[in-house]
Design an enzyme around this catalytic site. Structure first.
Site, mmCIF file in Angstrom:
data_model
loop_
_atom_site.group_PDB
_atom_site.id
_atom_site.type_symbol
_atom_site.label_atom_id
_atom_site.label_comp_id
_atom_site.label_asym_id
_atom_site.label_seq_id
_atom_site.Cartn_x
_atom_site.Cartn_y
_atom_site.Cartn_z
ATOM 1 N N LYS A 1 -9.827 8.137 2.415
ATOM 2 C CA LYS A 1 -10.270 6.744 2.281
ATOM 3 C C LYS A 1 -11.669 6.546 2.856
ATOM 4 O O LYS A 1 -12.328 5.553 2.552
ATOM 5 C CB LYS A 1 -9.282 5.802 2.959
ATOM 6 C CG LYS A 1 -7.938 5.667 2.254
ATOM 7 C CD LYS A 1 -7.062 4.646 2.958
ATOM 8 C CE LYS A 1 -5.713 4.494 2.279
ATOM 9 N NZ LYS A 1 -4.813 5.633 2.526
ATOM 10 N N HIS B 1 -9.778 2.053 0.180
ATOM 11 C CA HIS B 1 -8.315 1.944 0.143
ATOM 12 C C HIS B 1 -7.879 1.402 -1.215
ATOM 13 O O HIS B 1 -8.112 0.240 -1.540
ATOM 14 C CB HIS B 1 -7.865 1.016 1.269
ATOM 15 C CG HIS B 1 -6.392 0.963 1.480
ATOM 16 N ND1 HIS B 1 -5.486 1.651 0.695
ATOM 17 C CD2 HIS B 1 -5.639 0.294 2.413
ATOM 18 C CE1 HIS B 1 -4.273 1.414 1.116
ATOM 19 N NE2 HIS B 1 -4.338 0.588 2.161
ATOM 20 N N GLU C 1 -1.250 5.660 13.695
ATOM 21 C CA GLU C 1 -0.945 6.861 12.916
ATOM 22 C C GLU C 1 -1.243 8.125 13.718
ATOM 23 O O GLU C 1 -0.497 9.103 13.647
ATOM 24 C CB GLU C 1 -1.722 6.871 11.604
ATOM 25 C CG GLU C 1 -1.322 8.023 10.698
ATOM 26 C CD GLU C 1 -1.926 7.953 9.306
ATOM 27 O OE1 GLU C 1 -1.484 8.718 8.430
ATOM 28 O OE2 GLU C 1 -2.844 7.128 9.091
ATOM 29 N N CYS D 1 0.804 -1.225 0.000
ATOM 30 C CA CYS D 1 0.000 0.000 0.000
ATOM 31 C C CYS D 1 0.834 1.271 0.000
ATOM 32 O O CYS D 1 0.284 2.374 -0.027
ATOM 33 C CB CYS D 1 -0.945 -0.011 1.195
ATOM 34 S SG CYS D 1 -1.982 -1.488 1.229
ATOM 35 N N HIS E 1 -2.852 8.087 6.103
ATOM 36 C CA HIS E 1 -3.086 6.745 5.560
ATOM 37 C C HIS E 1 -4.479 6.289 5.969
ATOM 38 O O HIS E 1 -5.220 5.759 5.150
ATOM 39 C CB HIS E 1 -2.007 5.788 6.068
ATOM 40 C CG HIS E 1 -2.059 4.434 5.455
ATOM 41 N ND1 HIS E 1 -1.961 4.234 4.087
ATOM 42 C CD2 HIS E 1 -2.211 3.202 6.008
ATOM 43 C CE1 HIS E 1 -2.046 2.936 3.832
ATOM 44 N NE2 HIS E 1 -2.199 2.292 4.981
ATOM 45 N N PHE F 1 1.702 -3.380 4.189
ATOM 46 C CA PHE F 1 2.051 -4.679 4.758
ATOM 47 C C PHE F 1 3.557 -4.902 4.622
ATOM 48 O O PHE F 1 4.176 -4.501 3.633
ATOM 49 C CB PHE F 1 1.305 -5.797 4.040
ATOM 50 C CG PHE F 1 -0.146 -5.943 4.446
ATOM 51 C CD1 PHE F 1 -0.732 -5.109 5.381
ATOM 52 C CD2 PHE F 1 -0.927 -6.942 3.876
ATOM 53 C CE1 PHE F 1 -2.060 -5.260 5.752
ATOM 54 C CE2 PHE F 1 -2.261 -7.106 4.235
ATOM 55 C CZ PHE F 1 -2.828 -6.264 5.172
ATOM 56 N N THR G 1 -8.814 0.792 10.120
ATOM 57 C CA THR G 1 -8.529 -0.445 10.854
ATOM 58 C C THR G 1 -8.302 -0.112 12.327
ATOM 59 O O THR G 1 -7.788 0.959 12.654
ATOM 60 C CB THR G 1 -7.280 -1.163 10.309
ATOM 61 O OG1 THR G 1 -6.151 -0.293 10.401
ATOM 62 C CG2 THR G 1 -7.488 -1.579 8.866
#
Length: 413
Positions: free
Chosen positions: A336, A341, A315, A164, A304, A401, A308
């Site tokens: 987002k 995303h 963040e 990402c 970002h 990731f 989640t």
């Protein structure tokens, strides 16, 4: 060795809320969600039945039907966004300058849709049923490949695949290619089409996706207590980056200057960040050092912010770490919440939003943020866009990731 200045002279985009830069930007400032039910395959057995899809896509004026059959959708998206950006830049390609113009375009996953189709062909009919175009129709570097062929670009052609963070990394490295003299112009960005059976199923199996099927447009809700995972999005974002004097000499329209690029690794976990957001903070710190500015000079952070449980808190903590006392004043939002995303394209489209925020002195909102979670107490621009004045710098974050992080800083010019 003195670095050359790098500016942005062209923009192109396909997103779940618009098929051009301006239509997307207008929708974001209006707080419109592009999340909808998936309609291109049967989702009855899937825990998640929605995504941010590109709508009403037609590229026949750019790519013939014959050629489309040789390309996964992510390649088509990338080409269309790239053509938009090149046209927007007004750049004329000549025999003399072609060797100084290149491309740096990535994807987080690549041609997943055609990989699935060809695997089905293999299982049903054996290896003779695999398309002869299978490999070039799916590999990650083919957006850059096609655009260099279309325009006759003979400069560097690279493709960075860092999950990402791919979009930010390609833009940042393209800028450095220009800054250190290996090219004068680079088309840079990312493209993605992961809303496929395997893509939705794979992220679903990892329990990474929201399952708010009763209200998809409310599913992406960064920093909200009720968030339950991210929403997949499709699309592409492309920037034309150009050496400043080169752009000035040809009278190019200049959107912004790219002044900072920072990277880091979490060295922590395959899919989750550390709670203190140390890796994200380091990427931002490195971008600020590269730009030669203080955190307090940043007016807006395009976060970002994936919605989640772990990532959003990390963040937020990273922003507090880097901005210190200024953290309460900086505007932070997650687009987002409206687009989902876009994985490898996320950093590219979100760089464009960061640039347009400077141009229009307007910050897009974080929609669906009804009840901020504990520790998520920054100014996340909830629900409605914010008009500002005197904003000189914006920062764009992308994390992926494997613990890979990237940040870009843009300056109004």
């Amino acid at each position: 060795m003195s670095k050359r200045r790098v500016v942005v002279t062209g923009l192109g985009m396909l997103s779940p809320v618009g098929n051009t830069v301006e239509s997307t930007w207008k929708a974001l400032l209006a707080g419109q969600s592009g999340i909808s039910l998936i309609d291109h395959f049967d989702t009855s057995a899937y825990a998640t039945k929605f995504a941010g899809l590109v709508k009403d896509f037609n590229c026949e004026d750019i790519i013939s039907r014959k050629e489309q059959r040789k390309m996964d959708a992510f390649i088509q998206y990338g080409i269309v966004a790239g053509v938009q950006a090149m046209q927007d830049s007004g750049l004329e390609i000549t025999e003399e300058n072609a060797t100084r113009i290149g491309a740096a375009i990535g994807s987080g996953i690549g041609g997943l849709g055609l990989i699935e189709e060809n695997h089905t062909s293999l299982m049903n009919g054996g290896p003779r049923k695999i398309s002869p175009f299978f490999v070039p129709s799916t590999i990650v570097n083919m957006v850059a490949g096609h655009l260099t062929i279309m325009y006759g670009l003979r400069g560097p052609s690279i493709s960075i695949a860092t999950a990402c963070t791919s979009g930010v990394h390609n833009i940042g490295h393209a800028a450095r290619i220009i800054a250190y003299g290996d090219a004068d112009v680079m088309v840079a960005g990312g493209a993605e089409k992961a809303s496929t059976p395997l893509g939705v199923g794979g992220f679903g199996a990892a329990r990474a996706l929201s399952t708010r099927n009763d209200n998809p447009q409310a599913a992406s809700r960064p920093w909200d207590k009720e968030r339950d995972g991210f929403v997949l999005g499709d699309g592409a974002g492309m920037l034309v980056l150009e050496e400043y004097e080169h752009a000035k000499k040809r009278g190019a329209k200049i959107y912004a200057e790219l002044v900072g690029f920072g990277m880091s690794s979490d060295a922590y976990h395959m899919t989750s960040p550390p709670e203190n957001g140390a890796g994200a903070a380091l990427a931002m710190a490195n971008a600020l050092r590269d730009a030669g500015i203080e955190a307090s000079q940043i007016g807006y952070v395009n976060a970002h912010g994936t919605s989640t449980p772990a990532g959003d808190k990390a963040e937020a903590q990273a922003v507090k770490t880097i901005f210190g006392e200024a953290a309460s004043r900086v505007l932070v939002s997650s687009t987002k919440s409206m687009t989902g995303h876009l994985l490898g394209a996320a950093g590219a489209v979100e760089s464009i939003y960061s640039i347009l925020a400077l141009r229009d002195q307007a910050v897009p909102p974080t929609i669906n943020l009804d009840n901020p979670d504990e520790g998520c107490d920054l100014d996340f621009v909830p629900h409605e866009a914010r008009q500002v004045s005197g904003m000189e710098y914006t920062l764009c974050n992308s994390f992926g990731f494997g613990g890979t992080n990237g940040s870009l800083i843009f300056k109004k010019i």
